[in-house]
Design an enzyme around this catalytic site. Structure first.
Site, PDB file in Angstrom:
ATOM      1  N   SER A 137       0.827  -1.201   0.000  1.00 21.01           N
ATOM      2  CA  SER A 137       0.000   0.000   0.000  1.00 21.01           C
ATOM      3  C   SER A 137       0.864   1.254   0.000  1.00 21.01           C
ATOM      4  O   SER A 137       1.968   1.273   0.567  1.00 21.01           O
ATOM      5  CB  SER A 137      -0.906   0.016   1.233  1.00 21.01           C
ATOM      6  OG  SER A 137      -1.538   1.263   1.397  1.00 21.01           O
ATOM      7  N   TYR A 150      -3.666  -2.142   9.288  1.00 22.69           N
ATOM      8  CA  TYR A 150      -3.509  -2.379   7.847  1.00 22.69           C
ATOM      9  C   TYR A 150      -2.131  -1.899   7.404  1.00 22.69           C
ATOM     10  O   TYR A 150      -1.392  -2.626   6.718  1.00 22.69           O
ATOM     11  CB  TYR A 150      -4.611  -1.650   7.082  1.00 22.69           C
ATOM     12  CG  TYR A 150      -4.537  -1.822   5.584  1.00 22.69           C
ATOM     13  CD1 TYR A 150      -4.966  -2.994   4.979  1.00 22.69           C
ATOM     14  CD2 TYR A 150      -4.030  -0.810   4.777  1.00 22.69           C
ATOM     15  CE1 TYR A 150      -4.895  -3.163   3.608  1.00 22.69           C
ATOM     16  CE2 TYR A 150      -3.949  -0.965   3.397  1.00 22.69           C
ATOM     17  CZ  TYR A 150      -4.389  -2.137   2.820  1.00 22.69           C
ATOM     18  OH  TYR A 150      -4.297  -2.288   1.456  1.00 22.69           O
TER      19      TYR A 150
END
Length: 273
Positions: A137, A150
């Site tokens: 990410s 996350y």
């Protein structure tokens, strides 16, 4: 790499994994599409009966990962490109998350990706080539409230993948960390586990929701051309930020962090080492 390549893609039933599978099939390649629920792939399987194999897989189950990779390699005579894409989102403040939620989250987003890498490497090494794309990410370089776990899982995968790239380049295997920007993948809906909100964080949660707004980002299919280009590069990058807007945001984050370090340089230099 052969003219007709074989892909192994996790999390392939929706979002980015589905978009990458469709792009590879459109290019004439073969795809093993792995997902917890392969039902959404039925139409694609009918369209490409000879070049698409859908296999159910929970990447948090290490034994199942190795067994599925063996089936995938046997089906098409080996693997050429592996996209480690399966993942989910644990949404909530750090204090709110339960031990089970945290462990379940990392079992998929970090350990699951590690199991896939361990399972596919012997097959890629046997061919003396191959590409391993580790989907992380744009936010893996730093945490943000409500999505800290996350970011933590993706940051851990970034670091392991850097080490992995150094270890396997001697075998002709290229590893790229693909730091994805924001796309309308369904991550914040069907892919999300939410904590039980603590009223103490209500004000912050409201501010963040207002800041983010309702923009879900572009369609995942818009990311596919860059991936198709990436796998053709003879000397691909170790890291790639995927998304024009995300690239600019990450660059700005880097400048901000550098300024913070410089502001406290004198304190840093008080200690040896």
């Amino acid at each position: 790499m052969p003219s007709t390549r074989t892909w192994f893609i996790t999390g392939a039933s929706r979002g980015l994994g589905r978009a990458f599978a469709e792009a590879a099939l459109s290019a004439g390649d073969r795809v093993v599409a792995a997902a917890r629920d392969v039902g959404p792939l039925a139409g694609l399987t009918e369209e490409y009966p000879d070049r698409l194999l859908a296999l159910p897989l929970d990447v948090s189950d290490r034994r199942a990962v190795f067994e599925t990779v063996e089936r995938a390699a046997a089906a098409f005579g080996g693997l050429d490109i592996v996209v480690n894409n399966a993942g989910g989102l644990l949404y909530g403040m750090v204090e709110e998350a339960t031990e089970k939620q945290i462990r379940d989250h990392l079992d998929v987003n970090f350990f699951g990706a590690v199991w896939v890498a361990q399972a596919v490497l012997p097959h890629l090494r046997a061919h003396g080539s191959g590409r391993l794309l580790q989907v992380t990410s744009m936010g893996s370089g730093g945490g943000m409230a409500t999505v800290g776990f996350y970011a933590a899982g993706k940051a851990a995968l970034d670091s392991v993948s850097e080490a992995l790239a150094m270890e396997v380049e001697q075998f002709g295997i290229k590893v790229t960390i693909v730091q994805m920007g924001g796309y309308a993948t369904g991550l914040f809906t069907s892919g999300t586990t939410a904590t039980a909100p603590d009223p103490a964080y209500a004000e912050l949660r409201t501010r963040l929701e207002e800041m983010w707004g309702d923009d879900l980002g572009p369609d995942p299919g818009e990311a596919a051309p860059a991936i198709m280009e990436l796998v053709t590069l003879p000397d691909p990058p170790r890291r790639l930020i995927l998304g024009a807007r995300s690239y600019d945001i990450v660059q700005e984050m880097g400048r901000d962090r550098a300024e913070q370090y410089r502001a406290w340089e004198s304190l840093s230099r008080m200690a040896p080492g």
